[in-house]
Write an enzyme that holds these catalytic residues in place. Sequence first.
Site, PDB file in Angstrom:
ATOM      1  N   ASP A   1      35.523  44.811  40.820  1.00  5.46           N
ATOM      2  CA  ASP A   1      34.443  44.237  40.018  1.00  5.46           C
ATOM      3  C   ASP A   1      34.868  44.014  38.569  1.00  5.46           C
ATOM      4  O   ASP A   1      35.797  44.651  38.070  1.00  5.46           O
ATOM      5  CB  ASP A   1      33.217  45.155  40.046  1.00  5.46           C
ATOM      6  CG  ASP A   1      32.634  45.307  41.438  1.00  5.46           C
ATOM      7  OD1 ASP A   1      32.757  44.359  42.225  1.00  5.46           O
ATOM      8  OD2 ASP A   1      32.072  46.385  41.730  1.00  5.46           O
ATOM      9  N   LYS A   2      34.148  43.133  37.905  1.00 11.61           N
ATOM     10  CA  LYS A   2      34.450  42.764  36.522  1.00 11.61           C
ATOM     11  C   LYS A   2      34.609  43.991  35.623  1.00 11.61           C
ATOM     12  O   LYS A   2      35.585  44.101  34.877  1.00 11.61           O
ATOM     13  CB  LYS A   2      33.325  41.870  35.976  1.00 11.61           C
ATOM     14  CG  LYS A   2      33.431  41.569  34.493  1.00 11.61           C
ATOM     15  CD  LYS A   2      32.232  40.775  33.998  1.00 11.61           C
ATOM     16  CE  LYS A   2      32.301  40.553  32.489  1.00 11.61           C
ATOM     17  NZ  LYS A   2      31.120  39.815  31.989  1.00 11.61           N
TER      18      LYS A   2
END
Length: 355
Positions: free
Chosen positions: A162-163
């Site tokens: 994830d970011k």
Amino acid sequence: MENKNIEVKDENGNDDLYEHFRFLADKGQQPLRVDKYLMNRVENATRNKIQKAAKDGNIHINDVAVKSSYKVKPHDVITVLFEHPPYELLLTPENLPIDIVYEDDDVLVVNKEPGMVVHPGHGNYSGTLINALAYHFENLPNPAIINGVNNTNRPGLVHRIDKDTSGLLVVAKTDIAMTHLAKQFFNKTTEREYVALVWGAMEETEGTIEGHIGRHPKNRLQNTVYLNEDDLHKGKPAVTHYKILEKLGYVTLVSCRLETGRTHQIRVHMKHIGHTLFNDARYGGDAILKGTTFTKYKQFVDNCFKILPRQALHARTLGFIHPTTNEFMKFESPIPKDIQQCIEKWQKYSTHAEQ
């Protein structure tokens, strides 16, 4: 199943329609308006935008244009078409720094910084790891499909994080490496360990969390766990093994090993057992979930949030079999500064609280 970059022909044979999304309805799909169906699956899409797409004839079910009121049925193939290519196809190489942990002729191991999106998507068409890879490396493998999902906008990418999660990713540099690594991830033979700081004092020293993970029925930005047999079709099997590393009063430092790799898996599984990740805004971890009502405690937690302005999750260990040498390779990334500083603050707080 979701595709974002297939060119299709219109009824006159013109190459001016492009498939942006493709979904295959589950075998247990209950009748649901297609606009509502797509709202739950297309991030950042509004109902008005979806309804306009239907009105313009850009939503097809089984290759036939439908109205927004069409009821999706089991095994329907839903596609969203537009007259311009998906932005992801317009991949622009960008001279962005990459922290390369290891590189040879076949693979690349990268330590991703928090805040960097891995691949282009809605709202993030630049500044991604893929943009950086496209600049630094030529001719990365770009297979049409991995595990049934079209990935032509993700050269070299075998998996993602994830970011706002930091840590290790392996990137394939050849077609052979891509195929070999993709099989390892599919067969669950890779080794992936994450370090997470979670809310609450965990009682069990170690354990395993199992439960199908799928999109949340009410919050389309979240995933959730489905356990009832009637609901299992809404998600995919997911298994997370965890072990306590350190108890820190109102929070716990844990090690999580992934047996599967579902979207937000650790974040969803830990919330499911009552231990949401610290400062995970998407899943409610950016509120004070455990502790006292004292003002000083609130100030302390707020300071921790400022030090660590993201979910406390780091992909620390990555192991896989090298696609050419067949040697098992294992890499480790130190806990980044923001998480480490937060841990140290909780160590001091929990020590003083015990006195």
